[in-house]
Design a protein around this motif. Structure first.
Motif, short mmCIF file in Angstrom:
data_model
loop_
_atom_site.label_atom_id
_atom_site.label_comp_id
_atom_site.label_asym_id
_atom_site.label_seq_id
_atom_site.Cartn_x
_atom_site.Cartn_y
_atom_site.Cartn_z
N TYR A 3 0.83 -1.20 0.00
CA TYR A 3 0.00 0.00 0.00
C TYR A 3 0.87 1.26 0.00
O TYR A 3 0.61 2.22 -0.74
N THR A 50 -7.88 3.36 -1.48
CA THR A 50 -8.86 2.91 -0.49
C THR A 50 -10.05 2.23 -1.17
O THR A 50 -10.50 1.16 -0.74
N PHE A 99 -8.58 -1.17 2.25
CA PHE A 99 -7.31 -1.85 2.57
C PHE A 99 -7.52 -3.30 3.03
O PHE A 99 -6.68 -3.86 3.72
#
Length: 463
Positions: free
Chosen positions: A91, A445, A451
């Motif tokens: 991420y 997102t 996530f």
């Protein structure tokens, strides 16, 4: 031929030497990278442009160490995106890649702005805004046809650039020597002038001057083709930054002693556009003073040609980055993963980047665009320094004093200096750059459903 041999995988050959890699890094940065920044950096720093280039060099050298070490651990294209994503978190790697994506998007805009400025300087009877449309259409048309600047052309261009820069430096030395004698060539004022020096001025100017080094990390993508990559990639990255810093610092130093009154570039100018134009072309004014119209014209022409080459390749590079993201379905594949049937060029992406370049060039000036590039670049640089600390120090089974000084301290120093430079960018840059990062975070997102879903690690090798 045995089955084992017939099924053997074709691999890249390790043929590049250390010197090959250093030359490649210098070509990426270009030997005239500091000259377009001269007027603005000198004005913001109150006559200390050479100091800002050297301060930025220190940050880049420590960051180059981190890049070199991470390239050894992860020898793949993608740079900051790959290093942060694989070493820390996918991420966070996406966010680092998003900041890198910002650089790719704004480099064509910067090139359009500067080529238009330079062309207008050479031919002032043609309006600046005409040149913006001319170069955007020209870059886009060439890239749609699949025309790129060849490596051999880059070599020739680098040699010609270097010859003109040597001519500029020799003319500046001659000008100062004839005017002030041998003593005039040696001055501490470009480094430190007690009358105007302030850290409040050096910080923002360094945040701009750091653009001189943008692109050095591109050499790390060749780590699979380098002899002894564990040693040579790191040394080449550091040497590229060091040589660039000394070379660029020498050019700017001679420009400063040739025109020591940094305030005179904008004296009497009250209009913001006129002031910006004077600072944009300040280095041409210095060339005119030191070598007359011939040197002014030669330097302007070289800066123009170099920026045209960067603009064409920058636009195609941005288009190919979008293609890589589209191909891996990180962004809509139908649009961004499209290739032209005849040219194998990501034509939709080239048109998109061309439109963005036109829009950005009409709204931004050179300084604003340069700062936005540095916003994204230094965010990525900080990520790579953190990744290097984590990969080599915090993941180590045993923490030792040697490990602290070798694996923790260099990237930590690089991170702190990069952070200081990054924080010295103006508020407007943070508003635009922060908005860009917020868009990326929101997209990530949504893409990962808060996530909870793994993000795709893009493959930049074929992009």
């Amino acid at each position: 031929m045995t089955a084992a041999n017939s099924n053997s995988e074709v691999k890249l050959k390790r043929v590049l030497s250390l010197s090959d890699l250093v030359i490649y890094g210098i070509i990426l940065i270009q030997p005239v990278a500091a000259l377009p920044l001269f007027g603005h950096a000198n004005n913001i720093s109150k006559g200390h442009a050479v100091t800002t280039i050297l301060v930025a060099m220190v940050a880049m050298i420590f960051t180059a160490i981190s890049y070199g070490r991470m390239a050894n651990r992860y020898p793949a294209a993608g740079s900051a995106y790959t290093y942060v994503g694989r070493s820390i978190n996918p991420y966070l790697g996406f966010i680092a890649g998003w900041s890198m994506f910002m650089d790719y998007m704004f480099i064509p805009i910067l090139c359009v702005i500067f080529t238009s400025i330079t062309a207008n300087h050479l031919m002032p009877f043609i309006p600046y805004y005409f040149w913006i449309f001319f170069f955007v259409i020209g870059f886009t048309a060439l890239n749609l046809r699949g025309i790129i600047v060849a490596a051999r052309a880059n070599w020739i261009l680098m040699i010609v650039m270097s010859v003109v820069v040597f001519y500029f430096m020799a003319a500046a030395i001659r000008f100062v020597f004839l005017k002030e004698g041998l003593g005039g060539l040696f001055s501490s004022r470009p480094f430190y002038n007690p009358e105007t020096f302030s850290f409040g001025a050096i910080g923002p100017a360094t945040a701009l001057a750091a653009l001189t080094y943008i692109g050095f990390d591109g050499l790390t993508t060749l780590s699979e083709e380098v002899k002894n990559p564990r040693r040579n990639v790191l040394i080449a990255a550091v040497m590229t930054c060091l040589i660039t810093g000394i070379w660029s610092g020498a050019q700017v130093y001679l420009a400063q002693i040739s025109w020591p009154d940094w305030t005179s570039f904008t004296n009497g100018l009250t209009d913001d556009a006129a002031r910006n134009n004077a600072l944009d072309t300040a280095i041409m004014s210095v060339a005119h003073r030191a070598g007359g119209p011939l040197l002014d014209g030669l330097l302007s022409a070289i800066l123009l040609v170099g920026s045209v080459g960067s603009g064409i390749t920058g636009q195609l590079g941005a288009g190919r980055l979008l293609y890589g993201m589209g191909r891996d379905n990180v962004i809509p594949k139908k649009i961004f993963g499209h290739l032209g049937k005849k040219t194998a060029v990501p034509s939709y992406n080239v048109l998109f980047v061309g439109g963005l370049a036109l829009f950005g060039a009409l709204l931004l000036n050179y300084e604003e665009c340069a700062r936005l590039i540095n916003f994204g670049a230094f965010f990525a640089f900080m990520g790579v320094n953190i990744a290097s600390m984590r990969e080599y120090y915090f993941k180590a089974d045993v923490k030792t004093a040697k490990g602290f000084f070798q694996d923790f301290l260099p990237p930590a120093i690089g991170f702190v200096i990069c952070l200081i430079i990054w924080l010295n960018l103006p508020l407007n840059t943070f508003l635009i750059g922060g908005g860009w990062m917020l868009i990326g975070t929101i997209y990530l997102t949504i893409r990962t459903k808060g996530f909870r879903k793994a993000t795709v690690m893009m493959d930049f090798t074929q992009a």
